[in-house]
Design an enzyme around this catalytic site. Sequence first.
Site, PDB file in Angstrom:
ATOM      1  N   ARG A   1       0.809  -1.220   0.000  1.00 20.60           N
ATOM      2  CA  ARG A   1       0.000   0.000   0.000  1.00 20.60           C
ATOM      3  C   ARG A   1       0.843   1.272   0.000  1.00 20.60           C
ATOM      4  O   ARG A   1       0.404   2.302  -0.474  1.00 20.60           O
ATOM      5  CB  ARG A   1      -0.940  -0.005   1.216  1.00 20.60           C
ATOM      6  CG  ARG A   1      -2.089  -0.996   1.028  1.00 20.60           C
ATOM      7  CD  ARG A   1      -3.009  -0.998   2.199  1.00 20.60           C
ATOM      8  NE  ARG A   1      -2.244  -1.138   3.440  1.00 20.60           N
ATOM      9  CZ  ARG A   1      -2.739  -1.067   4.658  1.00 20.60           C
ATOM     10  NH1 ARG A   1      -4.014  -0.846   4.829  1.00 20.60           N
ATOM     11  NH2 ARG A   1      -1.980  -1.220   5.719  1.00 20.60           N
TER      12      ARG A   1
ATOM     13  N   LYS B   1       3.939 -18.831   6.259  1.00 16.62           N
ATOM     14  CA  LYS B   1       3.335 -19.222   7.518  1.00 16.62           C
ATOM     15  C   LYS B   1       2.970 -17.975   8.308  1.00 16.62           C
ATOM     16  O   LYS B   1       3.554 -16.919   8.000  1.00 16.62           O
ATOM     17  CB  LYS B   1       4.288 -20.116   8.318  1.00 16.62           C
ATOM     18  CG  LYS B   1       5.602 -19.411   8.689  1.00 16.62           C
ATOM     19  CD  LYS B   1       6.390 -20.201   9.661  1.00 16.62           C
ATOM     20  CE  LYS B   1       5.948 -19.954  11.077  1.00 16.62           C
ATOM     21  NZ  LYS B   1       6.551 -18.741  11.682  1.00 16.62           N
TER      22      LYS B   1
ATOM     23  N   HIS C   1      10.368 -22.415   5.779  1.00 15.74           N
ATOM     24  CA  HIS C   1      11.747 -22.167   5.338  1.00 15.74           C
ATOM     25  C   HIS C   1      12.737 -23.178   5.922  1.00 15.74           C
ATOM     26  O   HIS C   1      13.818 -23.357   5.396  1.00 15.74           O
ATOM     27  CB  HIS C   1      12.177 -20.719   5.610  1.00 15.74           C
ATOM     28  CG  HIS C   1      12.543 -20.412   7.024  1.00 15.74           C
ATOM     29  ND1 HIS C   1      11.610 -20.140   7.996  1.00 15.74           N
ATOM     30  CD2 HIS C   1      13.749 -20.333   7.645  1.00 15.74           C
ATOM     31  CE1 HIS C   1      12.240 -19.902   9.138  1.00 15.74           C
ATOM     32  NE2 HIS C   1      13.532 -20.011   8.965  1.00 15.74           N
TER      33      HIS C   1
ATOM     34  N   LYS D   1      16.500 -25.281   4.280  1.00 18.80           N
ATOM     35  CA  LYS D   1      17.856 -25.268   4.850  1.00 18.80           C
ATOM     36  C   LYS D   1      18.609 -26.495   4.334  1.00 18.80           C
ATOM     37  O   LYS D   1      18.078 -27.609   4.364  1.00 18.80           O
ATOM     38  CB  LYS D   1      17.781 -25.294   6.393  1.00 18.80           C
ATOM     39  CG  LYS D   1      17.263 -23.974   6.989  1.00 18.80           C
ATOM     40  CD  LYS D   1      17.307 -24.013   8.505  1.00 18.80           C
ATOM     41  CE  LYS D   1      16.596 -22.827   9.129  1.00 18.80           C
ATOM     42  NZ  LYS D   1      17.382 -21.600   9.196  1.00 18.80           N
TER      43      LYS D   1
ATOM     44  N   GLU E   1      16.514 -20.228  20.394  1.00 18.55           N
ATOM     45  CA  GLU E   1      16.845 -18.907  19.834  1.00 18.55           C
ATOM     46  C   GLU E   1      17.266 -17.963  20.942  1.00 18.55           C
ATOM     47  O   GLU E   1      16.742 -18.036  22.065  1.00 18.55           O
ATOM     48  CB  GLU E   1      15.622 -18.318  19.142  1.00 18.55           C
ATOM     49  CG  GLU E   1      15.161 -19.097  17.942  1.00 18.55           C
ATOM     50  CD  GLU E   1      14.090 -18.333  17.187  1.00 18.55           C
ATOM     51  OE1 GLU E   1      14.455 -17.573  16.287  1.00 18.55           O
ATOM     52  OE2 GLU E   1      12.908 -18.488  17.513  1.00 18.55           O
TER      53      GLU E   1
ATOM     54  N   ASP F   1       4.077 -20.714  16.313  1.00 23.24           N
ATOM     55  CA  ASP F   1       5.167 -20.055  15.590  1.00 23.24           C
ATOM     56  C   ASP F   1       6.254 -21.046  15.155  1.00 23.24           C
ATOM     57  O   ASP F   1       6.842 -20.881  14.084  1.00 23.24           O
ATOM     58  CB  ASP F   1       5.775 -18.969  16.489  1.00 23.24           C
ATOM     59  CG  ASP F   1       6.779 -18.101  15.750  1.00 23.24           C
ATOM     60  OD1 ASP F   1       6.420 -17.601  14.661  1.00 23.24           O
ATOM     61  OD2 ASP F   1       7.910 -17.919  16.248  1.00 23.24           O
TER      62      ASP F   1
ATOM     63  N   HIS G   1       8.071 -25.773  11.823  1.00 23.23           N
ATOM     64  CA  HIS G   1       9.492 -26.150  11.725  1.00 23.23           C
ATOM     65  C   HIS G   1       9.826 -27.436  12.497  1.00 23.23           C
ATOM     66  O   HIS G   1      10.481 -28.324  11.971  1.00 23.23           O
ATOM     67  CB  HIS G   1      10.377 -25.014  12.235  1.00 23.23           C
ATOM     68  CG  HIS G   1      10.066 -23.671  11.628  1.00 23.23           C
ATOM     69  ND1 HIS G   1       9.681 -23.531  10.315  1.00 23.23           N
ATOM     70  CD2 HIS G   1      10.077 -22.415  12.143  1.00 23.23           C
ATOM     71  CE1 HIS G   1       9.483 -22.238  10.050  1.00 23.23           C
ATOM     72  NE2 HIS G   1       9.713 -21.541  11.148  1.00 23.23           N
TER      73      HIS G   1
ATOM     74  N   LYS H   1      21.640 -19.779  19.956  1.00 20.13           N
ATOM     75  CA  LYS H   1      20.787 -20.124  18.819  1.00 20.13           C
ATOM     76  C   LYS H   1      21.311 -21.425  18.212  1.00 20.13           C
ATOM     77  O   LYS H   1      22.427 -21.453  17.675  1.00 20.13           O
ATOM     78  CB  LYS H   1      20.823 -19.021  17.769  1.00 20.13           C
ATOM     79  CG  LYS H   1      19.968 -19.333  16.552  1.00 20.13           C
ATOM     80  CD  LYS H   1      19.809 -18.128  15.651  1.00 20.13           C
ATOM     81  CE  LYS H   1      19.063 -18.448  14.367  1.00 20.13           C
ATOM     82  NZ  LYS H   1      17.661 -18.789  14.555  1.00 20.13           N
TER      83      LYS H   1
HETATM   84  C1  BG6 Z   1      10.145 -18.092  11.932  1.00 11.68           C
HETATM   85  C2  BG6 Z   1       9.499 -17.696  13.230  1.00 11.68           C
HETATM   86  O1  BG6 Z   1       9.309 -18.930  11.196  1.00 11.68           O
HETATM   87  O2  BG6 Z   1      11.365 -18.783  12.213  1.00 11.68           O
HETATM   88  C3  BG6 Z   1      10.442 -16.836  14.064  1.00 11.68           C
HETATM   89  O3  BG6 Z   1       8.315 -16.960  12.968  1.00 11.68           O
HETATM   90  C4  BG6 Z   1      11.768 -17.530  14.240  1.00 11.68           C
HETATM   91  O4  BG6 Z   1       9.868 -16.530  15.322  1.00 11.68           O
HETATM   92  C5  BG6 Z   1      12.324 -18.007  12.901  1.00 11.68           C
HETATM   93  O5  BG6 Z   1      12.650 -16.602  14.831  1.00 11.68           O
HETATM   94  C6  BG6 Z   1      13.559 -18.866  13.123  1.00 11.68           C
HETATM   95  O6  BG6 Z   1      14.141 -19.141  11.886  1.00 11.68           O
HETATM   96  P1  BG6 Z   1      15.705 -19.376  11.745  1.00 11.68           P
HETATM   97  O7  BG6 Z   1      15.903 -19.694  10.307  1.00 11.68           O
HETATM   98  O8  BG6 Z   1      16.364 -18.090  12.162  1.00 11.68           O
HETATM   99  O9  BG6 Z   1      16.054 -20.488  12.668  1.00 11.68           O
END
Ligand code: BG6
Length: 483
Positions: A46, A149, A179, A183, A217, A236, A241, A332
């Site tokens: 927008r 998602k 995603h 990976k 994370e 989430d 994932h 992480k």
């Molecule tokens: C996303 C989540 O799908 O994946 C996020 O919405 C999360 O909250 C992220 O931080 C983590 O992805 P990656 O690739 O950084 O492990």
Amino acid sequence: MSQQATTVVIFGASGDLTRRKLVPALYNLHLKNRTPAGLRVVGVSRSAMSHDEFRDRMRSGVEEFSGKTYNAETWAGFAPSLFYVPADAGKRDGMETLRGALAELEEGAAHRLYYLSVAPFLYAPIVEHLGAMGMVAESEGWRRVVIEKPFGTDSKTAHALNEQIHHVFDEHQVYRIDHYLGKETAQNILFFRFANAIFEPVWNRTHIDHVQISVTETVDVGHRAGYYDTSGVLRDMFQNHLLQLLSLVAMEPPPNLDADLLRNEKVKLFNSVRPIALHDTVRAQYQGYCDAEGVADGSQTATYAALKLYIDNWRWQGVPFYLRSGKALKEKVSEIVIQFRRPPMMMFDVAPANRSVPNRLSLCIQPDEGIHLSFEAKVPGFSEGRSVEMDFHYSEDFGGQPLPDAYERLLLDALNGDPSLFTRADEVEAAWHIIDPVLDGWARGDALPLVTYTPGTWGPVEADNLLDTDGHRWHIACIHNHD
Ligand code: BG6
């Protein structure tokens, strides 16, 4: 038909994902000469912006996020293929504006990939308007839609969304993205299992004691609090994932890598997961979460979860799978640990004293992507043994090249018409069916209290207890300061 131009239409082009992931991924594909001939990228949102302003914004995104691949010359070759159309695609007249703009930009027949990088409430209206405006018919080239998602908030809403989408798109045109499947290391799980003969014979209840999947994370919810507070860690991270990682580790081998045969196996696996008992879950929130802007007062949203689940099939009967994920944790890391059974008896002196140590295989998804196998070895000059590791690091074996970002692979697959790494309608619903009962249980506030944990730690003690009662503990091999 394959010689004609292709347009990637990104809805939500002023958003973060476009700048951080989508355009850097397309730029990298351009750099590697992997984009289809005549590729155009049309950003839609927008905000008022000219083509040049959009290109500038994307350039800074590529400079920052492409993985140090930016160079001015390549950018100069790529930038002219970027365009911007200001339009509210959630409204009919906005979609009409876009249709007119595309007709002008494309100058003839073109394939189209529509990418929905917008707030989830816009998925259904955008799809509906695409259909109503005749922008989905494949007479002039293929039409595909990529959907980000979260896909629904439970199995019911996911089913309803699937129905809305199927009114307009055929399933073969729909690419639901996760995603994690893009990976490299996640893709390598199937390679590891099925391109080698030595692992699969022991990949079952006879030899495996339990499996752990950790996706931890360090970031807190930050500026995403508004979204996160209505979502929480199960929606989430787990529904998508973590369950996708579970499926790759636990599924049966498909006859070949045909997208449907592969996804049939995942659906079969999801359908074999036994309903998760509430007492096998840990629901936690980091201290200070409620102070973040955008979080409701006294929010009960979980930022951390740990679950124990079982898979009721012949391969996995009785083998616990422990899954954990959370924000604001110490490191992480995404890692899968396969812990094998102990030797039936121990004649050597090994630590801990007189107790055999089980072999452990760690699949490190990130960081320091690789695979580690721990086994017992004799300490030279002594009669006792200790655990040592056989290691594989991507960075050592594949020339230290940075691994391509997940979005590169996934965008390329969507452009090439390969949906193997995207979730099918029934698959996404089957994954929700695993999570639904836990969400319901947690929503009954008193059924399972929300516990807290200190930011910067590995999470609540309750998550350790979940394993401790079974005689186990969490392991992380891909970083060395776990304990
Ligand atoms: C996303 C989540 O799908 O994946 C996020 O919405 C999360 O909250 C992220 O931080 C983590 O992805 P990656 O690739 O950084 O492990």
